[in-house]
Structure formats: structure tokens, C-alpha cells
Design a protein around this motif. Structure first.
Motif, PDB file in Angstrom:
ATOM      1  N   SER A  28       0.823  -1.204   0.000  1.00 46.30           N
ATOM      2  CA  SER A  28       0.000   0.000   0.000  1.00 46.30           C
ATOM      3  C   SER A  28       0.857   1.253   0.000  1.00 46.30           C
ATOM      4  O   SER A  28       1.990   1.255   0.468  1.00 46.30           O
ATOM      5  CB  SER A  28      -0.902   0.028   1.231  1.00 46.30           C
ATOM      6  OG  SER A  28      -1.767  -1.073   1.228  1.00 46.30           O
ATOM      7  N   GLU A  71      -5.719  -3.140   5.097  1.00 47.87           N
ATOM      8  CA  GLU A  71      -4.518  -3.104   4.256  1.00 47.87           C
ATOM      9  C   GLU A  71      -3.384  -3.910   4.878  1.00 47.87           C
ATOM     10  O   GLU A  71      -2.584  -4.524   4.175  1.00 47.87           O
ATOM     11  CB  GLU A  71      -4.082  -1.657   4.028  1.00 47.87           C
ATOM     12  CG  GLU A  71      -4.921  -0.921   3.007  1.00 47.87           C
ATOM     13  CD  GLU A  71      -4.798  -1.557   1.631  1.00 47.87           C
ATOM     14  OE1 GLU A  71      -3.840  -1.243   0.904  1.00 47.87           O
ATOM     15  OE2 GLU A  71      -5.670  -2.392   1.282  1.00 47.87           O
ATOM     16  N   ARG A  74      -4.084  -7.468   4.034  1.00 45.29           N
ATOM     17  CA  ARG A  74      -3.888  -7.758   2.606  1.00 45.29           C
ATOM     18  C   ARG A  74      -2.415  -7.878   2.242  1.00 45.29           C
ATOM     19  O   ARG A  74      -2.043  -8.699   1.398  1.00 45.29           O
ATOM     20  CB  ARG A  74      -4.524  -6.648   1.764  1.00 45.29           C
ATOM     21  CG  ARG A  74      -4.442  -6.879   0.250  1.00 45.29           C
ATOM     22  CD  ARG A  74      -5.076  -5.756  -0.525  1.00 45.29           C
ATOM     23  NE  ARG A  74      -4.333  -4.504  -0.399  1.00 45.29           N
ATOM     24  CZ  ARG A  74      -3.226  -4.221  -1.088  1.00 45.29           C
ATOM     25  NH1 ARG A  74      -2.717  -5.103  -1.941  1.00 45.29           N
ATOM     26  NH2 ARG A  74      -2.618  -3.063  -0.928  1.00 45.29           N
ATOM     27  N   THR A  75      -1.565  -7.079   2.873  1.00 43.50           N
ATOM     28  CA  THR A  75      -0.154  -7.034   2.469  1.00 43.50           C
ATOM     29  C   THR A  75       0.763  -7.782   3.428  1.00 43.50           C
ATOM     30  O   THR A  75       1.977  -7.743   3.257  1.00 43.50           O
ATOM     31  CB  THR A  75       0.308  -5.573   2.357  1.00 43.50           C
ATOM     32  OG1 THR A  75       0.197  -4.950   3.648  1.00 43.50           O
ATOM     33  CG2 THR A  75      -0.536  -4.804   1.360  1.00 43.50           C
TER      34      THR A  75
END
Length: 422
Positions: A28, A71, A74-75
């Protein structure tokens, strides 16, 4: 599984990462606000390297972020994830090993590839993507412009030659063992370098004395016992690489405290230019550098130069008139020690590039032990350097062998004998 045999069988099928079940995402933007001096690891392109798929965590960045943030989830990285740089210097490959701290996250310049473990061994795929042929394609794409980049679809479409899963695992195991040997040598060299640095700090300052030495140390003004001389001047590019003269390069002087003359360059010497030839025992200094910390790094001439050997114009030499009180090898080490660097860097002048006048060096008065102790200290430090040099040669050999193994195993030119499993 250690036996090998050459094979002329069918080429392995090329499959895209998408065909191997890859789930691809990237980091991100805007994580700078989460930067912290401690916390969770934040992986950047600077943590990836083309020489190894292992992450370089010597200069880590940390973030403090809520692990339940969308986020962050997700990462977040998991062991086995493949990392690919996707901006600027594209195609640098990393693999998240179990040793990588958890949690860890990536920034927007890195793509994370998570393969289906039933279809591919991520270790094998990372080795393949980091091998010569795929890397040449990445380098070619990067050379097309400073704004080179890859989108996530392009990452998913990257291909690899894919043998059966059992053979992928076997190849990865062999290469892991080779890489482990390389990393062990790297750690040992780093340890030996630290030990040598510690020896220099202790022995060159008198904090520790070698057994049997107790003589008084004294300050010696360099201008009282020797003289400086300059390097070649008035040369143009047509004079270098030809002629019957030789010269010591700027980079060789900076390379280490002991100059053995194995990288001398040819130079054309015109009539009247044969003064100030380099002699054995001269201490050579680089006269300029981009930082004051690297000005006047010293190197002693530890070989007998041929007549007609000169010094680069960016350097200057120092020659002792009477060596009974000073060992030139000791001076070279001294001016590479922390104490010596402080003395010469204080004399450096400049803005974008720093210089030191050789006349200023003559006013320095280092504190020196008796010459027999100087020589004993030099012998100890050279033994340490010789040991490090032998380890570095072993490291070079191990890297070359591993590169050769990768070329053979990742192309199917050499196949591992898997026994009944094959």
C-alpha cells in the motif's frame, strides 16, 4: 537424492505464475505515517538483492500498524511468499523464509506472489525467476527507461519452466544447501572483519599490548622523518593503456592497506617525466574523495616495483628517510584506523569533493610504539587479513559453483536422481 545424471528428455513445460495458482498483490501507499524506530518489519526494494533470494535485513524499516487493519491483512507476508520489485529496478526476486519476522509488510514498489503449494514449490520458482535468463529479461526492461514498471497482471503472467513437484522440491533442497554454505561463509567473514577491526582499535592505540612489549610510545612528526611526492601530471587519455611505463591506480590505493601491484596499469611516459617513481616501502595516499572520511586512505607498497612505475595524479606518496623508527606498514594501518581517520579527515577541505594537501600531512604527529612492536602488530593484522582473504576466495568459489548448479538444475540439463519417486 544426491546422484545426478544428464538428461536429453523433453523440456519442462512453461507455466505462468497464474497457472500455478498465484495470488498477486502489492503493498500500500501512504505507509510513511506508520514509520517507527521499532515495531513490525516493513520490506522495501532496498531489502531485495539480485545476488540472492534471501532478504537483506541489515537496514530494516519498521512500522506500527494495527494487524487487523484491512490493508495490513492484505499485504502481510507469510513464509513461502515470493517478492518481485515492480518499479524502477524491476524483477529483483526475494523469498520470505521462516526466519523473516512476523508480522511483516511490503510497500507499493513490491508485488507479493503466493503460489498454490500443491502446484509449485515457491523456493524453486524464486530460484528460477532469479536465474540468469529471466533476470536478463528484467534488466532489459529496466534499461528501457527510468520509469520502467510492471503491473500485477504482468507479474502473474511471468513464466517458469516447471518440472514435477517432487523434482522442484529436490532442486530447491540442493540449492538451499548451497546457499546455506554461502551464507555461513558470509557470516564468518563478517565476524572475522569485526575481529580485525577490534584488533586495530586495540593494538594501534595501545589499549592492548602484545605479549612481551612494554616500550614507551612517542609522538613522531611525519615531516621530521620523511617526505611526500606527487603523482603523474600532464597526462591525457591517449597516454593511458599504452607505453612502457606503469602506474598505481587511485582505486588500488583505496582498496586496502597492503598494495601488492597486481593491478598496475600501463602509461606512456614522455622524456623528463621519470622523477618520483614508486618504491617498495612507500606509503601511498589518495588525495581526494567524495567524503572526508575516505580522504588519505593509506596503502604501503609491499612489492618491488619495476623501474618506470609511477603514482596516479589523484594520489601522493610518502617516503621515510630513516625507517629505523617507523615501519611503513604500520603507518598504512594507522591511517586506516579510527584514530588515523580522525586526524586526516580534520584536514580535508572541499564542498562537493574533499581534498587534502600533502604538505598538511607532514604536520601530523601520530603516537607510535617502538618499531619492533609496530612490526609485530603489522604481522598480527596481516595474519588476520590473510585468513579473511582465504575465506573470501572460498566464498567466490562457492558462489561460482552455486551459479553453475542453478544453470544446470533449473534448465533440466542435469536431473536429480529421485529413485523410486521419479
Amino acid at each position: 537424492m544426491t546422484e545426478t545424471n544428464t538428461a536429453s528428455g523433453p523440456v519442462w513445460p512453461e507455466k505462468s505464475l497464474a497457472q500455478l495458482g498465484a495470488r498477486v498483490t502489492s503493498g500500500s501507499r501512504g505507509w510513511a505515517k506508520y514509520y517507527s524506530d521499532y515495531g513490525d518489519l516493513f520490506v522495501r526494494i532496498t531489502n531485495l538483492r539480485r545476488t540472492s533470494t534471501r532478504l537483506d535485513l541489515s537496514s530494516p524499516r519498521y512500522v506500527q500498524v494495527d494487524p487487523d487493519d484491512a490493508e495490513a491483512r492484505r499485504t502481510r507476508l507469510r513464509p513461502g511468499d515470493i517478492l518481485v520489485s515492480i518499479t524502477a529496478d524491476i524483477g529483483i526476486i526475494g523469498l520470505v523464509h521462516k526466519t523473516v519476522p512476523d508480522p511483516a509488510y511490503i510497500n507499493q514498489h513490491i508485488a507479493r506472489v503466493r503460489l498454490d503449494p500443491k502446484l509449485a514449490d515457491s523456493r524453486y520458482i524464486s530460484y528460477f525467476l532469479a536465474s540468469w535468463a529471466p533476470q536478463q529479461r528484467f534488466v532489459g526492461a529496466t534499461d528501457q527507461g527510468a520509469k520502467a514498471g510492471m503491473n500485477l497482471t504482468a507479474v502473474a503472467n511471468l513464466t517458469a519452466a516447471v518440472p514435477p513437484l517432487a523434482e522442484q522440491v529436490a532442486i530447491a533442497d540442493v540449492l538451499d544447501a548451497a546457499v546455506a554454505q554461502i551464507e555461513a561463509l558470509e557470516r564468518l567473514i563478517a565476524k572475522k572483519l569485526d575481529i580485525k577491526q577490534g584488533l586495530m582499535q586495540e593494538l594501534l592505540t595501545g589499549r592492548s599490548r602484545l605479549p612481551g612489549y612494554s616500550g614507551e610510545w612517542r609522538e613522531v612528526r611525519l615531516g621530521d622523518v620523511g617526505n611526500t611526492y606527487g603523482g603523474l601530471t600532464g597526462k591525457d587519455k591517449n597516454d593511458f593503456g599504452r607505453g612502457d611505463g606503469l602506474y598505481v591506480t587511485f582505486t588500488e590505493v583505496m582498496a586496502g592497506p597492503r598494495l601488492v601491484g597486481n593491478r598496475l596499469e600501463r602509461v606512456r611516459i614522455r622524456p623528463g617525466e621519470r622523477q618520483n617513481q614508486v618504491q617498495k616501502g612507500d606509503v601511498l595516499f589518495n588525495g581526494s574523495s567524495e567524503t572526508p572520511e575516505e580522504v588519505a586512505l593509506a596503502s604501503v607498497v609491499d612489492f618491488r616495483p619495476k623501474p618506470g612505475t609511477f603514482l596516479n595524479s589523484f594520489c601522493f606518496g610518502y617516503r621515510l628517510e630513516n625507517r629505523q623508527g617507523i615501519d611503513p606498514g604500520y603507518l598504512a594501518y594507522f591511517f586506516r584506523s579510527a584514530q588515523g581517520r580522525m586526524m586526516v579527515s580534520a584536514l580535508a577541505q572541499g564542498a562537493t569533493r574533499y581534498n587534502i594537501a600533502k604538505t598538511k600531512l607532514m604536520h601530523l604527529s601520530p603516537l607510535l610504539p617502538p618499531v619492533d612492536e609496530q612490526q609485530a602488530i603489522v604481522a598480527v593484522l596481516r595474519d588476520a587479513e590473510d585468513e579473511i582473504g582465504a575465506l573470501q576466495r572460498s566464498l567466490t568459489s562457492a558462489r561460482d559453483i552455486t551459479t553453475g548448479m542453478m544453470q544446470q538444475l533449473l534448465t533440466g540439463r542435469t536431473r536429480l536422481h529421485l529413485g523410486a519417486a521419479s
